[in-house]
Design a protein around this motif. Structure first.
Motif: not given
Length: 316
Positions: A205, A280, A299-302, A312, A314-316
Motif C-alpha cells: 500500500a 472515514n 483502501v482509498n480511505s482517509r 490517505n 491507496f492500494k499499490s
C-alpha cells in the motif's frame, strides 16, 4: 511465640541468602532497571527452550511469573507507569525472533496455548534487587501434582539458582491486577517468507500525508508499505526500522497507529493508540498498546489523526 518461617526456610534454601561469614548482607542493592528485567525474561525464555524441547519439536513457556521485591515492584508501577506492559510486548517480539530462527533451522514450532501471559508479582521475603522467574506451558494452569521450576537470582551473589517448588507456595506471592498482561499468540513466519529481502518485497500500500507544521511548509510525505505490519508514529519516534512510518509532527502520538495486512483476506486493519483517530468520518476506539483493537481499513480511505493530520491509504 514462634515466628513464621520465611519462604526460603520452607524450601530449605535459606543458606543461599547468607554471606560467607554467615551474616546477611547489609549492602544496599541498586533498584532493578527495565532493561535488566527485559534481558532476564529473554534469557529465561531461551533457557526454557533448551530444557523443554525434544527431537525436532520446539517447546516453550506461555505464562511467565516474574517476582520482585515489593519496593522494586511499586517503583515500576508508581514511577514508571506502563513500563511493565512495554517490557511484556518487547519480550514477545523477541520471542518471535527466537522462534523464527528455530523454524529457519528446520525445527517444528507449534504453540501450546493461544496467548502469552505475564504476571508481575511481589513477595515480602524478596530483598531489593532480587528477581525470580516461573514459567508455565499453559496459562492459568490448575495442575497441582507437578512442581514448578523457579530460577532465582539472589542479590548477594548475582548467580542464578534453579529449584522446584510446589504450586501451593504460590499462595505466598502477592498478585496485582495492574501487573497482569495478556497478549494473543500470532503465528510465526514460515521459512519461505524469510527468503524475501526488502528490495524484493512487493509494495502492499501507499500512504500520503501533508504536514501542516511550519518547519515543513505543507510538504507531502509518502510512505510505501512493504511489511505486513507497520507502525505510524510521531516526531518523538527514535526507531528507524523500515516498518516505522514516522510523521514528524507534534500532532501525531508516538506511537499513534498500527496497520496490519491480512494476506488470506487481502484486507488491511488498523488499531489506534493515539488520543484521537477518525477513519472515514468514524471515530476509532482507542486501544492499549498491549491489546490492539482492530478495525478494517479499506483502501482509498482517509485517516485524521488528532483532528489535524490527514493520512490517505491507496492500494499499490
Amino acid at each position: 511465640m514462634s515466628t513464621k518461617p520465611s519462604i526460603w526456610q520452607r524450601m530449605g534454601i535459606q543458606d543461599w541468602f547468607l554471606t560467607n561469614n554467615g551474616s546477611t548482607s547489609s549492602g544496599k542493592s541498586k533498584p532493578l532497571t527495565p532493561n535488566q528485567v527485559y534481558k532476564y525474561i529473554i534469557e529465561e525464555f531461551r533457557k526454557s527452550i533448551s530444557e523443554l524441547s525434544f527431537a525436532e519439536r520446539v517447546v516453550f513457556y506461555h505464562e511467565f511469573i516474574i517476582c520482585l521485591n515489593p519496593d522494586d515492584y511499586r517503583e515500576f508501577i508508581d514511577n514508571k507507569k506502563g513500563i511493565l506492559g512495554l517490557i511484556s510486548q518487547e519480550s514477545v517480539d523477541n520471542f518471535y525472533e527466537i522462534l523464527n530462527k528455530q523454524v529457519a533451522d528446520g525445527k517444528k514450532v507449534e504453540p501450546s496455548s493461544n496467548k502469552w501471559v505475564f504476571r508481575f508479582v511481589s513477595h515480602p521475603d524478596y530483598k531489593p534487587g532480587d528477581i525470580s522467574f516461573i514459567g508455565k506451558l499453559l496459562p492459568d494452569s490448575t495442575q497441582k501434582e507437578e512442581n514448578l521450576r523457579v530460577t532465582f537470582i539472589p542479590r548477594q551473589t548475582g548467580l542464578a539458582q534453579t529449584f522446584d517448588i510446589n504450586n501451593d507456595i504460590l499462595k505466598d506471592f502477592i498478585f496485582y491486577s495492574e501487573g497482569y498482561y495478556e497478549i494473543p499468540y500470532v503465528d510465526i513466519q514460515k521459512p519461505e517468507e524469510k527468503t524475501i529481502n526488502d528490495s524484493q518485497r512487493v509494495v502492499l500500500a501507499r500512504f500520503e500525508t501533508t504536514i501542516p507544521d511550519k518547519a515543513y511548509s505543507g510538504q507531502k510525505l509518502e510512505y510505501l508499505m512493504k511489511a505486513d505490519d507497520i507502525v505510524v508514529s510521531g516526531n518523538e519516534e527514535t526507531r528507524e526500522e523500515n516498518h516505522i512510518f514516522r510523521i514528524p509532527s507534534e500532532w501525531v502520538n508516538t506511537p499513534h497507529l498500527k496497520i496490519r495486512y491480512n494476506r488470506p483476506e487481502d484486507k488491511f486493519y488498523v488499531a489506534s493508540f493515539g488520543e484521537k483517530t477518525i477513519l472515514n468520518e468514524n471515530l476509532i476506539e482507542r486501544s492499549d498498546i498491549t491489546g490492539p483493537k482492530w478495525s478494517e481499513l479499506p483502501v482509498n480511505s482517509r485517516l485524521i489523526l488528532n483532528g489535524i493530520i490527514g493520512v490517505n491509504i491507496f492500494k499499490s
